[in-house]
Design a protein around this motif. Sequence first.
Motif, short mmCIF file in Angstrom:
data_model
loop_
_atom_site.label_atom_id
_atom_site.label_comp_id
_atom_site.label_asym_id
_atom_site.label_seq_id
_atom_site.Cartn_x
_atom_site.Cartn_y
_atom_site.Cartn_z
N CYS A 107 0.84 -1.19 0.00
CA CYS A 107 0.00 0.00 0.00
C CYS A 107 0.88 1.25 0.00
O CYS A 107 1.91 1.29 0.69
CB CYS A 107 -0.90 -0.02 1.24
SG CYS A 107 -1.98 1.42 1.35
N ALA A 159 -9.08 8.81 0.60
CA ALA A 159 -8.32 8.80 1.85
C ALA A 159 -8.51 7.47 2.57
O ALA A 159 -9.60 6.91 2.53
CB ALA A 159 -8.78 9.95 2.74
N PRO A 160 -7.45 6.96 3.22
CA PRO A 160 -6.19 7.63 3.46
C PRO A 160 -5.16 7.48 2.33
O PRO A 160 -4.06 7.99 2.45
CB PRO A 160 -5.69 6.93 4.73
CG PRO A 160 -6.18 5.53 4.59
CD PRO A 160 -7.53 5.67 3.92
N VAL A 161 -5.48 6.78 1.26
CA VAL A 161 -4.50 6.64 0.18
C VAL A 161 -4.68 7.76 -0.83
O VAL A 161 -5.81 8.12 -1.19
CB VAL A 161 -4.59 5.26 -0.51
CG1 VAL A 161 -4.23 4.15 0.45
CG2 VAL A 161 -5.95 5.02 -1.11
N CYS A 162 -3.58 8.35 -1.25
CA CYS A 162 -3.64 9.42 -2.24
C CYS A 162 -2.57 9.26 -3.32
O CYS A 162 -2.52 10.06 -4.26
CB CYS A 162 -3.54 10.78 -1.57
SG CYS A 162 -2.12 10.97 -0.53
N GLY A 175 -7.72 1.70 2.96
CA GLY A 175 -7.51 2.47 1.74
C GLY A 175 -7.83 1.59 0.54
O GLY A 175 -7.60 0.38 0.56
N GLU A 225 -8.78 -3.50 -1.17
CA GLU A 225 -8.84 -2.70 0.05
C GLU A 225 -7.70 -3.12 0.96
O GLU A 225 -7.59 -4.28 1.33
CB GLU A 225 -10.18 -2.90 0.74
CG GLU A 225 -10.34 -2.05 2.00
CD GLU A 225 -11.70 -2.27 2.63
OE1 GLU A 225 -12.63 -1.53 2.28
OE2 GLU A 225 -11.82 -3.19 3.46
N ALA A 242 -5.61 5.46 -6.79
CA ALA A 242 -6.06 5.58 -5.41
C ALA A 242 -7.48 6.11 -5.42
O ALA A 242 -7.78 7.07 -6.13
CB ALA A 242 -5.13 6.50 -4.64
N HIS A 246 0.20 3.96 1.30
CA HIS A 246 -0.03 4.73 2.53
C HIS A 246 0.95 4.33 3.63
O HIS A 246 1.73 5.16 4.09
CB HIS A 246 -1.48 4.52 2.99
CG HIS A 246 -1.82 5.20 4.27
ND1 HIS A 246 -2.40 4.54 5.32
CD2 HIS A 246 -1.67 6.48 4.68
CE1 HIS A 246 -2.59 5.38 6.32
NE2 HIS A 246 -2.16 6.58 5.96
#
Length: 104
Positions: free
Chosen positions: A46, A82-85, A70, A64, A79, A48
Amino acid sequence: MMTEWVLVCAADDIEEEDVIRFDHGDRTFAVYRSPDDEYYATDGLCTHEKIHLADGLVMDNVIECPKHNGRFDYTDGSALGAPVCVNLQTYPVKVEDGLVFISL
Protein backbone atom coordinates in the motif's frame (compact mmCIF):
# COMPACT_ATOMS: atom_id res chain seq x y z
CA MET A 1 15.78 -0.49 -19.80
CA MET A 2 14.89 -3.95 -21.04
CA THR A 3 11.79 -5.62 -19.62
CA GLU A 4 11.46 -9.30 -18.88
CA TRP A 5 8.45 -11.57 -18.43
CA VAL A 6 8.62 -13.27 -15.05
CA LEU A 7 6.62 -16.41 -14.20
CA VAL A 8 4.29 -15.80 -11.25
CA CYS A 9 2.13 -18.93 -10.92
CA ALA A 10 -0.37 -21.17 -12.64
CA ALA A 11 -3.51 -19.26 -13.67
CA ASP A 12 -5.66 -21.50 -11.48
CA ASP A 13 -3.57 -20.64 -8.41
CA ILE A 14 -5.53 -17.37 -8.16
CA GLU A 15 -9.24 -17.64 -7.49
CA GLU A 16 -11.61 -15.29 -9.31
CA GLU A 17 -11.91 -11.94 -7.52
CA ASP A 18 -8.83 -12.64 -5.42
CA VAL A 19 -5.19 -11.60 -5.06
CA ILE A 20 -1.88 -13.30 -4.29
CA ARG A 21 1.45 -11.97 -3.13
CA PHE A 22 4.43 -12.44 -5.45
CA ASP A 23 7.98 -11.66 -4.34
CA HIS A 24 10.71 -11.25 -6.92
CA GLY A 25 14.19 -10.13 -5.94
CA ASP A 26 13.75 -7.44 -3.29
CA ARG A 27 10.33 -6.39 -4.59
CA THR A 28 6.79 -7.42 -3.72
CA PHE A 29 3.85 -7.47 -6.12
CA ALA A 30 0.15 -8.18 -5.88
CA VAL A 31 -1.35 -10.24 -8.71
CA TYR A 32 -5.14 -10.21 -9.16
CA ARG A 33 -7.75 -12.23 -11.01
CA SER A 34 -10.83 -10.17 -11.77
CA PRO A 35 -14.44 -11.39 -11.79
CA ASP A 36 -14.12 -11.24 -15.62
CA ASP A 37 -11.21 -13.72 -15.51
CA GLU A 38 -8.63 -11.06 -16.40
CA TYR A 39 -5.28 -10.80 -14.61
CA TYR A 40 -3.61 -7.64 -13.28
CA ALA A 41 -0.49 -6.81 -11.28
CA THR A 42 0.44 -3.88 -9.05
CA ASP A 43 3.09 -3.05 -6.51
CA GLY A 44 2.43 -5.29 -3.53
CA LEU A 45 2.57 -2.68 -0.79
CA CYS A 46 0.00 0.00 0.00
CA THR A 47 1.28 3.48 -0.82
CA HIS A 48 -0.03 4.73 2.53
CA GLU A 49 1.86 2.63 5.12
CA LYS A 50 3.54 -0.15 3.10
CA ILE A 51 1.22 -2.95 4.20
CA HIS A 52 0.97 -6.06 1.99
CA LEU A 53 -2.09 -5.65 -0.20
CA ALA A 54 -2.34 -9.41 -0.76
CA ASP A 55 -3.72 -9.58 2.80
CA GLY A 56 -6.51 -7.20 1.79
CA LEU A 57 -10.00 -7.66 0.44
CA VAL A 58 -10.82 -7.76 -3.29
CA MET A 59 -14.24 -6.52 -4.38
CA ASP A 60 -14.87 -6.34 -8.14
CA ASN A 61 -11.89 -4.28 -9.43
CA VAL A 62 -10.95 -2.80 -6.05
CA ILE A 63 -8.35 -3.91 -3.50
CA GLU A 64 -8.84 -2.70 0.05
CA CYS A 65 -5.75 -2.42 2.25
CA PRO A 66 -6.14 -4.48 5.44
CA LYS A 67 -4.58 -1.79 7.68
CA HIS A 68 -6.58 1.42 7.13
CA ASN A 69 -9.09 0.32 4.46
CA GLY A 70 -7.51 2.47 1.74
CA ARG A 71 -8.81 1.41 -1.67
CA PHE A 72 -7.24 1.17 -5.11
CA ASP A 73 -8.59 0.25 -8.52
CA TYR A 74 -6.15 -2.55 -9.31
CA THR A 75 -6.86 -2.36 -13.05
CA ASP A 76 -5.13 1.02 -13.35
CA GLY A 77 -3.58 1.50 -9.87
CA SER A 78 -5.60 4.60 -9.05
CA ALA A 79 -6.06 5.58 -5.41
CA LEU A 80 -9.79 5.86 -4.69
CA GLY A 81 -9.74 8.07 -1.59
CA ALA A 82 -8.32 8.80 1.85
CA PRO A 83 -6.19 7.63 3.46
CA VAL A 84 -4.50 6.64 0.18
CA CYS A 85 -3.64 9.42 -2.24
CA VAL A 86 -0.71 7.97 -4.21
CA ASN A 87 -1.51 5.57 -7.05
CA LEU A 88 -0.04 2.07 -7.26
CA GLN A 89 2.39 1.19 -10.05
CA THR A 90 0.82 -1.36 -12.40
CA TYR A 91 2.54 -3.97 -14.57
CA PRO A 92 1.55 -5.74 -17.78
CA VAL A 93 0.33 -9.30 -17.30
CA LYS A 94 -0.04 -12.15 -19.78
CA VAL A 95 -1.32 -15.70 -19.51
CA GLU A 96 0.27 -18.34 -21.72
CA ASP A 97 -0.31 -22.08 -21.55
CA GLY A 98 -2.11 -21.67 -18.23
CA LEU A 99 0.73 -19.71 -16.62
CA VAL A 100 0.66 -16.09 -15.41
CA PHE A 101 3.60 -13.78 -16.20
CA ILE A 102 4.24 -10.14 -15.30
CA SER A 103 6.50 -7.77 -17.20
CA LEU A 104 9.18 -6.13 -15.08
